[in-house]
Design a protein around this motif. Structure first.
Motif, PDB file in Angstrom:
ATOM      1  N   SER A  53       0.829  -1.199   0.000  1.00 52.64           N
ATOM      2  CA  SER A  53       0.000   0.000   0.000  1.00 52.64           C
ATOM      3  C   SER A  53       0.869   1.257   0.000  1.00 52.64           C
ATOM      4  O   SER A  53       0.543   2.244  -0.673  1.00 52.64           O
ATOM      5  N   ILE A  54       1.956   1.237   0.760  1.00 48.11           N
ATOM      6  CA  ILE A  54       2.872   2.394   0.755  1.00 48.11           C
ATOM      7  C   ILE A  54       3.442   2.611  -0.648  1.00 48.11           C
ATOM      8  O   ILE A  54       3.501   3.736  -1.153  1.00 48.11           O
ATOM      9  N   TRP A  55       3.883   1.507  -1.273  1.00 45.67           N
ATOM     10  CA  TRP A  55       4.421   1.601  -2.634  1.00 45.67           C
ATOM     11  C   TRP A  55       3.355   2.087  -3.609  1.00 45.67           C
ATOM     12  O   TRP A  55       3.617   2.908  -4.494  1.00 45.67           O
ATOM     13  N   LEU A  56       2.127   1.591  -3.442  1.00 47.88           N
ATOM     14  CA  LEU A  56       1.044   1.979  -4.333  1.00 47.88           C
ATOM     15  C   LEU A  56       0.696   3.455  -4.180  1.00 47.88           C
ATOM     16  O   LEU A  56       0.330   4.130  -5.152  1.00 47.88           O
ATOM     17  N   SER A  57       0.798   3.966  -2.950  1.00 50.36           N
ATOM     18  CA  SER A  57       0.440   5.365  -2.704  1.00 50.36           C
ATOM     19  C   SER A  57       1.409   6.342  -3.354  1.00 50.36           C
ATOM     20  O   SER A  57       1.101   7.530  -3.453  1.00 50.36           O
ATOM     21  N   LEU A  58       2.554   5.856  -3.773  1.00 46.11           N
ATOM     22  CA  LEU A  58       3.551   6.717  -4.407  1.00 46.11           C
ATOM     23  C   LEU A  58       3.479   6.662  -5.930  1.00 46.11           C
ATOM     24  O   LEU A  58       4.354   7.193  -6.611  1.00 46.11           O
ATOM     25  N   HIS A  59       2.447   6.011  -6.459  1.00 44.06           N
ATOM     26  CA  HIS A  59       2.299   5.866  -7.903  1.00 44.06           C
ATOM     27  C   HIS A  59       0.901   6.295  -8.335  1.00 44.06           C
ATOM     28  O   HIS A  59      -0.019   6.342  -7.534  1.00 44.06           O
ATOM     29  N   LYS A  60       0.784   6.592  -9.585  1.00 46.08           N
ATOM     30  CA  LYS A  60      -0.537   6.827 -10.184  1.00 46.08           C
ATOM     31  C   LYS A  60      -1.034   5.472 -10.662  1.00 46.08           C
ATOM     32  O   LYS A  60      -0.525   4.913 -11.647  1.00 46.08           O
ATOM     33  N   ALA A  61      -2.025   4.920  -9.972  1.00 44.80           N
ATOM     34  CA  ALA A  61      -2.461   3.554 -10.243  1.00 44.80           C
ATOM     35  C   ALA A  61      -3.972   3.511 -10.400  1.00 44.80           C
ATOM     36  O   ALA A  61      -4.702   4.325  -9.830  1.00 44.80           O
ATOM     37  N   ASP A  62      -4.406   2.542 -11.170  1.00 40.33           N
ATOM     38  CA  ASP A  62      -5.837   2.284 -11.333  1.00 40.33           C
ATOM     39  C   ASP A  62      -6.048   0.784 -11.382  1.00 40.33           C
ATOM     40  O   ASP A  62      -5.140   0.000 -11.078  1.00 40.33           O
ATOM     41  N   ALA A  63      -7.242   0.355 -11.774  1.00 41.39           N
ATOM     42  CA  ALA A  63      -7.567  -1.067 -11.763  1.00 41.39           C
ATOM     43  C   ALA A  63      -6.796  -1.853 -12.807  1.00 41.39           C
ATOM     44  O   ALA A  63      -6.736  -3.086 -12.729  1.00 41.39           O
ATOM     45  N   PHE A  64      -6.186  -1.179 -13.785  1.00 40.72           N
ATOM     46  CA  PHE A  64      -5.490  -1.872 -14.867  1.00 40.72           C
ATOM     47  C   PHE A  64      -3.996  -2.002 -14.616  1.00 40.72           C
ATOM     48  O   PHE A  64      -3.295  -2.622 -15.397  1.00 40.72           O
ATOM     49  N   GLY A  65      -3.504  -1.411 -13.540  1.00 40.98           N
ATOM     50  CA  GLY A  65      -2.089  -1.549 -13.239  1.00 40.98           C
ATOM     51  C   GLY A  65      -1.516  -0.303 -12.607  1.00 40.98           C
ATOM     52  O   GLY A  65      -2.196   0.719 -12.429  1.00 40.98           O
ATOM     53  N   ILE A  66      -0.231  -0.413 -12.254  1.00 40.38           N
ATOM     54  CA  ILE A  66       0.483   0.705 -11.631  1.00 40.38           C
ATOM     55  C   ILE A  66       1.146   1.523 -12.719  1.00 40.38           C
ATOM     56  O   ILE A  66       1.874   0.998 -13.561  1.00 40.38           O
ATOM     57  N   GLY A  67       0.885   2.827 -12.687  1.00 31.14           N
ATOM     58  CA  GLY A  67       1.457   3.722 -13.688  1.00 31.14           C
ATOM     59  C   GLY A  67       2.765   4.334 -13.223  1.00 31.14           C
ATOM     60  O   GLY A  67       3.562   3.709 -12.518  1.00 31.14           O
ATOM     61  N   ARG A  68       2.965   5.571 -13.568  1.00 31.75           N
ATOM     62  CA  ARG A  68       4.233   6.236 -13.292  1.00 31.75           C
ATOM     63  C   ARG A  68       4.359   6.619 -11.817  1.00 31.75           C
ATOM     64  O   ARG A  68       3.371   6.769 -11.100  1.00 31.75           O
ATOM     65  N   PHE A  69       5.596   6.780 -11.391  1.00 34.87           N
ATOM     66  CA  PHE A  69       5.909   7.183 -10.021  1.00 34.87           C
ATOM     67  C   PHE A  69       5.622   8.672  -9.857  1.00 34.87           C
ATOM     68  O   PHE A  69       6.096   9.500 -10.635  1.00 34.87           O
ATOM     69  N   VAL A  70       4.817   9.019  -8.832  1.00 34.17           N
ATOM     70  CA  VAL A  70       4.442  10.419  -8.612  1.00 34.17           C
ATOM     71  C   VAL A  70       4.904  10.928  -7.251  1.00 34.17           C
ATOM     72  O   VAL A  70       4.605  12.075  -6.897  1.00 34.17           O
TER      73      VAL A  70
END
Length: 311
Positions: A53-70
């Protein structure tokens, strides 16, 4: 020659005994097999999701996958969102309404039902029975209770020719209505914890107080409450952790309305992640919730501990 043989045998026996003692005290790594299933579940269901969740919170993500690092952009978006700030305030308000009520009402019920009689046992079962209900059943019951024209408050107020408060539609009363339903639902756990603590207090102390003609109030204040102080702190911490996670009652009773006045943080996370499909924003909000729960529980623990040391 015989003496040397006996001496050697005695030394060997001592060495064997010493080795056996060392083997008994040495750690047995095969014992880890017994805790391995729990450790596997703990790491799989708690530790890994936390860091994910910490890693996910640092990315632009949606249901189709993790996008770029923000980076921390998701967190800045949260603090610029007025609805999120409002949900944080709603959650704190709900915790303020429910946690003291659960602790005090649970303690009073435990004091009243701490008797070895059939009626007390039956009442303990009655008060605890609401805790086994699902959130769906609880919210359905209280939605019926709070019906504007036919509910229990409307009936009682109607006896006196008054208008009942609209707990589920009045912005000032909505969170209070949810808190009432929650206290009714969750009162069983603190009551049973207090009952367990009260039954551990030695009866000799009460007998000595009775011989000194101590009143019930003095016995309660100077014997009972100090004896269950740690349980009181435990109940407060448990309820803080539980009530910060308000979701089902607000979701099913009010949908977070009217005007988001009853939307808690968990409902905000649900809508951000599974309605708007902004998983990065939802993960960031969940980390904020984790930090708030941890800080609130630690603050309560240290304050209670300091008061206990001063007392």
């Amino acid at each position: 020659m015989a003496e040397a043989t006996l001496s050697g045998s005695a030394s060997a026996a001592k060495a064997a005994t010493r080795q056996a003692v060392q083997n008994i005290n040495a750690p047995l790594w095969r014992n880890a097999v017994f805790v391995a299933p729990y450790l596997f579940l703990f790491v799989t269901l708690l530790v890994v999701p936390l860091f994910w969740s910490i890693w996910l919170s640092l990315h632009k993500a949606d249901a189709f996958g993790i996008g770029r690092f923000v980076g921390v952009d998701n967190y800045f978006r949260l603090f610029r969102d007025k609805i999120f700030i409002q949900s944080v305030g709603n959650t704190f308000y709900f915790v303020f309404l429910t946690v003291p009520a659960l602790a005090l009402i649970g303690l009073m019920l435990a004091l009243a039902l701490n008797r070895k009689t059939r009626s007390a046992a039956a009442l303990r079962a009655v008060y605890f029975s609401s805790s086994v209900l699902s959130v769906t059943i609880v919210t359905l019951i209280w939605r019926i209770v709070f019906i504007g024209n036919f509910g229990l408050p409307a009936t009682i107020y109607g006896w006196f020719g008054a208008t009942a408060p609209a707990f589920l539609s009045d912005p000032k009363l909505t969170m209070i209505g949810i808190a009432i339903a929650t206290v009714w639902w969750c009162i069983g756990l603190p009551m049973m914890l207090f009952l367990s603590a009260l039954q551990q207090v030695p009866q000799e102390i009460y007998e000595a107080a009775a011989l000194d003609n101590a009143s019930r109030w003095r016995t309660l204040w100077h014997i009972t409450l100090p004896s269950i102080r740690r349980t009181f702190v435990l109940v407060i911490i448990i309820e803080i952790v539980l009530q910060f996670q308000l979701f089902g009652q607000a979701r099913l009773m009010t949908q977070g309305g009217p005007n988001n006045v009853s939307k808690p943080i968990v409902l905000y996370i649900y809508e951000a992640a599974f309605t708007k499909w902004d998983l990065g924003l939802g993960a960031a909000a969940s980390e904020i919730l984790f930090i708030l729960i941890m800080l609130a529980a630690m603050a309560q623990y240290f304050i209670s501990r300091r008061r206990g040391e001063e007392g």
